[in-house]
Every structure is written in structure tokens, then in C-alpha cells.
Design an enzyme around this catalytic site. Structure first.
Site, mmCIF file in Angstrom:
data_model
loop_
_atom_site.group_PDB
_atom_site.id
_atom_site.type_symbol
_atom_site.label_atom_id
_atom_site.label_comp_id
_atom_site.label_asym_id
_atom_site.label_seq_id
_atom_site.Cartn_x
_atom_site.Cartn_y
_atom_site.Cartn_z
ATOM 1 N N GLY A 71 12.428 -45.906 -25.212
ATOM 2 C CA GLY A 71 11.378 -46.139 -24.254
ATOM 3 C C GLY A 71 11.719 -46.521 -23.117
ATOM 4 O O GLY A 71 11.142 -46.079 -21.980
ATOM 5 N N THR A 237 22.143 -31.953 -25.025
ATOM 6 C CA THR A 237 21.881 -31.746 -26.350
ATOM 7 C C THR A 237 20.954 -32.478 -27.087
ATOM 8 O O THR A 237 21.174 -33.692 -27.333
ATOM 9 C CB THR A 237 22.931 -31.457 -26.975
ATOM 10 O OG1 THR A 237 23.941 -30.361 -26.496
ATOM 11 C CG2 THR A 237 22.814 -30.856 -28.705
ATOM 12 N N CYS A 325 14.879 -58.495 -25.157
ATOM 13 C CA CYS A 325 15.629 -58.007 -24.080
ATOM 14 C C CYS A 325 15.691 -59.322 -23.211
ATOM 15 O O CYS A 325 16.841 -59.228 -22.144
ATOM 16 C CB CYS A 325 15.108 -57.052 -23.309
ATOM 17 S SG CYS A 325 14.561 -55.510 -24.124
#
Ligand code: PLP
Length: 390
Positions: A71, A237, A325
Site C-alpha cells: 500500500g 521482476t 507505523c
């Protein structure tokens, strides 16, 4: 020791069905999706099938989905990708004061680079007023970014109204739906969303994978340059096992959305009514508005959230004091502050977020443990004198 996990807004356990879907791509199927040979083609097929599943989950086209590392990267790609589009380091961004730091700190970073930003206020229930969005529009506004649902309170934002305003003024609208996917039905076209950030680990998928929906026709500057992966918008990738797991997690979440909603909402109601009955001085933040069904942000007068969490941890219960966080941040939550919650009450607020695996018995156990902890902390607190209505 007994363990009760009630921090699903921080992250969720991996669903065994998701793990089974990922397993072949962690063992036998190892090709690079950009390789034209057999191994690469198998990986590419899994990548494109996953893209289709995720696109259908939000009613978009598969080619509008760009895989990212989560996100945070999706939010960064949306904000910076739009801001840097015209090659000029100026322009105005509208966002809200209750966004996740992935958006807020990116806006602050953009301001340091020469852009300007408006951080919209919210009402006491944590909602942005669409009229304020309209008033904030300037001639140089390049982007609006308002989240779908807040990670601390679960409060749902008036996304459809904001989308309509954005479309009327021809301003791209980014919506951080990291907490809302799988809990709300969302159709990007109907909501007039131009960019939508998603993350897998909030819905029982693996960590480190997410996506940005980029509406056809929206120009975006890539943040990571290199190969031609993801339509040139995100080089590198692709992590096929993670992408497959993310798609499986989206499919399960959407297929089971009704059962999930009913179940977690009943646990949350049990918790909130149990606490209100057991204790004085309890405030449920944002409860008068529309909320995600599993999230409860609860303030306890005259106690510190960190002390409550410590007591809960000793009883095997994992909850949080807001965003994972911001753990350890001594400042009261920016979300609760924006809602006008007094700092003392904001500092005594915790977040409980239920999940699929929780039970009624666990909700009862939590009510008891939480009430005991708060009573004990108040008994040794000089601030708690008498029951104060909030
Ligand atoms: N946006 C919101 C609303 C969130 O709650 C989170 C994570 O907590 C993020 C963005 C970041 O997502 P990720 O952890 O996948 O980087």
C-alpha cells in the site's frame, strides 16, 4: 499461554487457502514472467490471471492494475506519479488530515519539493466534508487524495461525493483503500476513482505485495525505472507467488464479504457494549458515522494507552494504540487530534480490530481483561477521581 490477536488493521495471518495457492509458485513454477520460454509463460499466465481476479474485485479492467510492493508504494506511486507528470515541481494537492502516513508524509515531501498541499479538516466523527473539498480546489490543483476508510477509527469517507467533485473539475482522484478492500464493495468506475491503492496483507494475503489501480487515460510518471514491467509504470521482476496469493486473498474476501461483515460486526458490538456497561469514562471514536465493521477505536479517560496495551499483552491479547507505523510515538494520534479529541483522551485510546478467526468467547475475554486493566490503572492514577461522562 492463551493468545488473542485483535490487531487485524496492522496485518492479518496468512489464510491457509492463500498459502496453498502460492505454494506451487514458491517451489516448482519459478520462471520470470518476462521470459518468452515455457517457464516464463507459466509465470506470466499466473500473473495475468491474478491481475484479472484483482481487477474484477474492484470492477476495473485488468490492464488498469499495477502491482507494487504494498500500500505504501501504491500511495507513493499515485501521488508522486501524478505530481511529477508535467515535469514541473509545482502544483497543488488536496488531501485530508487523517490520511495514513504513506499519503501524509508523501504530501509533506512534495511540499518540500515546491508543491503546495491542503490538509482538509474532519468533523468530530472523523469525516471529511465534500463541500470543504470543493472549496479547497485551486486553478493549480493537480490531485485529490482522500482515503476510503481510516485505519485507526474505521470511519468511512464520502468517497462517491468526492469522486463526483473531482470528475466535475477534471482533477485526478486518488483513494487509499488499503483498509477497505474486502470489507466494502467498491466499484471504481461508479465511485469515479482514478487511482486506488490496495494492499494484500490486510486481507489474509502475504505481506510485501499490493497494487495501484490506474484508470485508463490517467497519465502517471513511474517511480521505479528499469524494464517494461507493469506497463512501464513499475519496473522490476514481479513476485509471482505473492501476486497469486494476493489475488486469492481478494477473491476469498469478496466471496465471503457478507459472512465476514456480520460476524466481525457482532464481535465488535459485543466488545463495545460490554465495555460501556463495565466502565465509566469510555468513548467510542467515530461511532456515530459509518465505520468498517471490525474496527473499534476506544478512548479511556485518565489512563495511558501504552499501559493498557501492556496489561492486555500480559493476558495474551494483541491490540494497538493506533497505526502500527506510529508505535512508540509519544504524540497523540493525528487522526484523533483532527477529530477534536482532547489530547488526554487521545493518549488513552486503543484500537481493536477483529478478524475472521476471532470468537465471541474471545470478545468476552477481552471485555473482562480490558475492564480489569482500566480499573486497575485508574485505581493508581491521581487523575481519576470520579466517573466523568464523556
Ligand atoms: N494506507 C493505509 C490506510 C494503511 O492502513 C496502511 C497500512 O497500515 C498503508 C496504507 C500501508 O500499506 P502497506 O503496509 O501495504 O505498505
Amino acid at each position: 499461554m492463551r493468545r488473542v490477536y485483535l490487531d487485524h488493521n496492522a496485518t492479518t495471518p496468512l489464510d491457509p487457502r492463500v498459502f496453498e495457492a502460492m505454494r506451487p509458485y514458491m517451489t516448482g513454477v519459478f520462471g520470470n514472467a518476462s521470459s518468452p520460454h515455457f517457464y516464463g509463460r507459466l509465470a506470466k499466465q499466473a500473473l495475468e490471471e491474478s491481475r484479472e481476479i484483482i481487477a474484477s474485485g474492484i470492477s476495473s479492467k485488468p490492464e488498469e492494475i499495477v502491482f507494487t510492493s504494498g500500500g505504501t508504494e501504491a500511495d507513493n506511486l499515485a501521488l508522486r506519479g501524478i505530481a511529477y507528470q508535467k515535469g514541473k515541481r509545482k502544483g497543488h494537492v488536496i488531501t485530508s488530515s487523517i490520511e495514513h502516513h504513506a499519503v501524509l508524509r508523501t504530501c509533506v515531501a512534495l511540499e518540500k519539493e515546491g508543491f503546495s498541499a491542503t490538509y482538509l479538516p474532519v468533523d468530530s466523527q472523523g469525516r471529511v466534508d465534500p463541500d470543504e473539498v470543493k472549496k479547497a480546489i485551486r486553478r493549480d490543483t493537480v490531485l485529490m487524495s482522500v482515503m476510503f476508510a481510516n485505519n485507526e477509527t474505521g470511519v468511512i469517507q464520502p468517497v462517491a461525493e468526492i469522486g463526483r467533485i473531482a470528475r466535475e473539475y477534471g482533477i485526478p482522484f486518488h483513494c487509499d483503500a488499503v483498509q477497505a478492500i474486502g470489507k466494502r464493495v467498491m466499484e471504481v468506475e461508479e465511485l469515479k476513482i482514478d487511482l486506488l491503492a490496495l494492499s494484500s496483507h490486510k486481507i489474509y494475503g502475504p505481506q510485501g505485495i499490493g497494487a495501484l489501480y490506474v484508470r485508463d487515460g490517467i497519465g502517471l510518471s513511474p517511480m521505479i525505472t528499469g524494464g517494461h514491467h507493469e506497463r512501464g509504470l513499475r519496473a522490476g521482476t514481479e513476485n509471482i507467488a505473492a501476486v497469486v496469493g494476493f489475488a486469492r486473498a481478494v477473491k476469498i474476501a469478496i466471496d465471503e464479504i457478507d459472512i465476514y461483515r456480520t460476524m466481525v460486526e457482532s464481535l465488535r458490538n459485543k466488545l463495545e457494549s460490554g465495555l460501556i456497561k463495565a466502565l465509566d469514562g469510555v468513548a467510542i471514536h467515530g461511532a456515530q458515522g459509518e465505520r468498517l465493521p471490525h474496527t473499534s477505536c476506544i478512548g479511556f479517560a485518565s489512563v495511558e494507552a501504552e499501559s493498557i496495551l501492556l496489561h492486555l499483552d500480559l493476558k495474551g491479547i494483541a491490540a494497538s494504540s493506533g497505526s502500527a507505523c506510529t508505535t512508540g510515538d509519544p504524540e497523540p494520534s493525528h487522526v484523533l487530534t483532527a477529530m477534536g479529541v482532547p489530547p488526554e483522551l487521545a493518549k488513552g485510546s486503543i484500537r481493536i480490530s477483529f478478524g475472521r478467526e476471532n470468537t465471541e468467547e474471545e470478545a468476552d475475554y477481552t471485555v473482562n481483561a480490558l475492564s480489569d486493566a482500566v480499573r486497575h490503572l485508574r485505581s493508581i492514577s491521581s487523575q481519576w477521581t470520579t466517573a466523568k461522562p464523556l
